[in-house]
Design an enzyme around this catalytic site. Structure first.
Site, PDB file in Angstrom:
ATOM      1  N   GLU A   1       0.669  -0.906  -0.071  1.00 45.70           N
ATOM      2  CA  GLU A   1      -0.130   0.005  -0.180  1.00 45.70           C
ATOM      3  C   GLU A   1       0.718   1.228   0.063  1.00 45.70           C
ATOM      4  OE1 GLU A   1      -3.973  -1.676   2.231  1.00 45.70           O
ATOM      5  OE2 GLU A   1      -2.586  -0.633   3.403  1.00 45.70           O
TER       6      GLU A   1
ATOM      7  N   HIS B   1       9.052   6.587  20.551  1.00 41.18           N
ATOM      8  CA  HIS B   1       7.575   6.418  21.293  1.00 41.18           C
ATOM      9  C   HIS B   1       7.977   6.142  22.800  1.00 41.18           C
ATOM     10  CE1 HIS B   1       6.375   6.164  17.266  1.00 41.18           C
ATOM     11  NE2 HIS B   1       6.581   4.937  17.000  1.00 41.18           N
TER      12      HIS B   1
ATOM     13  N   CYS C   1      -0.800   6.382   9.374  1.00 45.60           N
ATOM     14  CA  CYS C   1       0.327   5.637   9.812  1.00 45.60           C
ATOM     15  C   CYS C   1      -0.034   4.462  10.640  1.00 45.60           C
ATOM     16  CB  CYS C   1       1.205   6.469  11.054  1.00 45.60           C
ATOM     17  SG  CYS C   1       1.999   7.938  10.241  1.00 45.60           S
TER      18      CYS C   1
HETATM   19  N1  SAH Z   1       9.327   0.957   9.980  1.00 49.83           N
HETATM   20  C1  SAH Z   1       9.255   2.326  10.074  1.00 49.83           C
HETATM   21  C2  SAH Z   1       7.997   3.057   9.381  1.00 49.83           C
HETATM   22  C3  SAH Z   1       6.864   2.622  10.117  1.00 49.83           C
HETATM   23  S1  SAH Z   1       5.482   3.817   9.749  1.00 49.83           S
HETATM   24  C4  SAH Z   1       9.378   2.743  11.514  1.00 49.83           C
HETATM   25  O1  SAH Z   1       9.148   2.133  12.377  1.00 49.83           O
HETATM   26  O2  SAH Z   1       9.615   4.259  11.699  1.00 49.83           O
HETATM   27  C5  SAH Z   1       5.785   5.368  10.268  1.00 49.83           C
HETATM   28  C6  SAH Z   1       5.496   5.807  11.840  1.00 49.83           C
HETATM   29  O3  SAH Z   1       4.128   5.395  11.915  1.00 49.83           O
HETATM   30  C7  SAH Z   1       6.327   4.926  12.695  1.00 49.83           C
HETATM   31  O4  SAH Z   1       6.770   6.104  13.544  1.00 49.83           O
HETATM   32  C8  SAH Z   1       5.367   4.069  13.326  1.00 49.83           C
HETATM   33  O5  SAH Z   1       5.949   3.734  14.697  1.00 49.83           O
HETATM   34  C9  SAH Z   1       4.207   4.643  13.568  1.00 49.83           C
HETATM   35  N2  SAH Z   1       2.784   4.037  13.668  1.00 49.83           N
HETATM   36  C10 SAH Z   1       2.957   2.708  13.648  1.00 49.83           C
HETATM   37  N3  SAH Z   1       1.627   2.372  14.036  1.00 49.83           N
HETATM   38  C11 SAH Z   1       1.000   3.362  14.204  1.00 49.83           C
HETATM   39  C12 SAH Z   1      -0.623   3.694  14.617  1.00 49.83           C
HETATM   40  N4  SAH Z   1      -1.322   2.937  14.806  1.00 49.83           N
HETATM   41  N5  SAH Z   1      -0.674   4.971  14.773  1.00 49.83           N
HETATM   42  C13 SAH Z   1       0.164   6.189  14.703  1.00 49.83           C
HETATM   43  N6  SAH Z   1       1.223   5.725  14.066  1.00 49.83           N
HETATM   44  C14 SAH Z   1       1.617   4.434  14.030  1.00 49.83           C
END
Ligand code: SAH
Length: 345
Positions: free
Chosen positions: A88, A218, A338
């Site tokens: 996606e 996080h 995200c």
């Molecule tokens: N693998 C990479 C890219 C992931 S997606 C990473 O870990 O950074 C990009 C961001 O979205 C990351 O910071 C990830 O932790 C966050 N993310 C993942 N699940 C999410 C959710 N349910 N709500 C908001 N952000 C989320």
């Protein structure tokens, strides 16, 4: 590198005797938004075009499904790749009225972050560089065909997958994007869970382009981060801080900073103690930005921090002198935000 042959490799294999400039023409051709197939690439000799058209896919997916958010600020495309895998990619309008493309780097993901829908899929395979850049090409062509206003000015590697777990393909995709689009390195962001050995590797790699990096922190509390992100090992935070210092030293310039993403989860990482931990962690590092991310619902048992709490949390950080931004969340109604990319279609 992924074991899938790239277009460039196929072109070199099919036309070993063509001069190097033909290879370059072919590499650039696929980024020309006016062209939709090898047959269109008028600068190439007729016979080359014909062979390429029958032997090299012009684009790496063979089917797509687009969803549009109600406010038309975000679009999500599910792309079907040659082997049947699905990925996606998201197109979203940014604050300046331009567009940001969010690309996936893997089919699924092995990192298993407990708040992320992609993590539940497990890792199916790495994407190759073409499959990554084609997500951008897909949106670019679509915007062109649909006469959509605005330009694609930013690319974020925040779709499915962990980009640094697919280092070579991501690096090649970055190189292609920088060479064949007018998007500069400070408008491309690679987001990572924080794979320390790879983060160190890229600092030593002259071929790694100077794009922006964002680390999904996080939590700056060891126990909490372990709970949220199973990739957290016992001295992760110490190693990350050491790496961040190295990074900031190496990229000392006004335009350079390091971003830490911080997902706001109610009752998990959003109280004063957690703010204090984050300040203790980030403050000594210098030029860092904290990007507070609203939680987008997945099947996981978390709730996003209420807006009041996000405000308070941001206030604590700002008061301590940290540079805080808040991420706007788009496309939640189409599961395009995200952490929501999980091939539900
Ligand atoms: N693998 C990479 C890219 C992931 S997606 C990473 O870990 O950074 C990009 C961001 O979205 C990351 O910071 C990830 O932790 C966050 N993310 C993942 N699940 C999410 C959710 N349910 N709500 C908001 N952000 C989320």
């Amino acid at each position: 590198m992924s074991d899938l042959e790239t277009r460039q490799q196929a072109f070199a294999r099919l036309f070993p005797d063509l001069p190097a400039y033909r290879q370059r023409q072919a590499a650039a051709a696929v980024f020309n938004v006016e062209w939709g197939s090898w047959t269109d690439v008028s600068p190439l000799p007729e016979a080359v075009r014909a062979t390429a058209a029958s032997e090299i896919p012009w684009i790496t997916h063979n089917d797509h499904l687009i969803q549009e958010s109600a406010d038309k600020e975000a679009y999500k495309a599910a792309l079907k790749l040659a082997d049947g895998s699905g990925i996606e990619t998201v197109l979203m309008r940014n604050r300046r009225g331009h567009w940001t493309v969010c690309v996936s780097s893997q089919v699924g993901c092995a990192m298993k972050c407990t708040f992320c829908a992609t993590g539940t899929l497990g890792l199916k395979r790495n994407l190759n560089a073409d499959e990554i850049v084609d997500q951008y090409r897909f949106w670019r062509r679509l915007m062109h065909q649909e006469n959509m206003a605005g330009q694609i000015t930013n690319i974020v590697f925040m779709g499915m997958g962990e980009p640094l777990a697919n280092y070579e393909a991501v690096r090649e995709a970055l190189q292609q994007l920088l060479e064949h689009t007018d998007i500069g390195p400070t408008r491309i962001t690679v987001s990572t869970v924080g794979l320390i050995p790879v983060l160190n590797q890229l600092l030593d790699d002259p071929e790694w382009p100077p794009v922006r990096l964002a680390v999904s922190l996080h939590s700056a509390d060891q126990r909490t981060r372990e709970r949220l992100m199973p990739t957290t090992y016992d001295v992760f935070l110490t190693d990350l801080a050491a790496w961040a210092e190295r990074y900031l030293k190496q990229f000392k310039s006004r335009r350079r900073h390091l971003t830490f993403e911080y997902l706001m989860l109610a009752g998990v990482n959003d109280d004063a103690d957690h703010a204090e931990r984050l300040i203790e962690f980030a403050k000594p590092l210098g030029k860092v930005k904290i990007n507070l991310i609203p939680y987008n619902a997945t099947d996981a048992a978390y709730a996003g921090s209420p807006p009041d709490q996000v405000k308070r949390f941001a206030g604590w950080l700002t008061k301590a002198g940290l540079d805080v931004t808040r991420r706007r969340s788009l496309g939640q109604d189409i599961d395009a935000a995200c952490g929501q990319l999980a091939n539900k279609q």
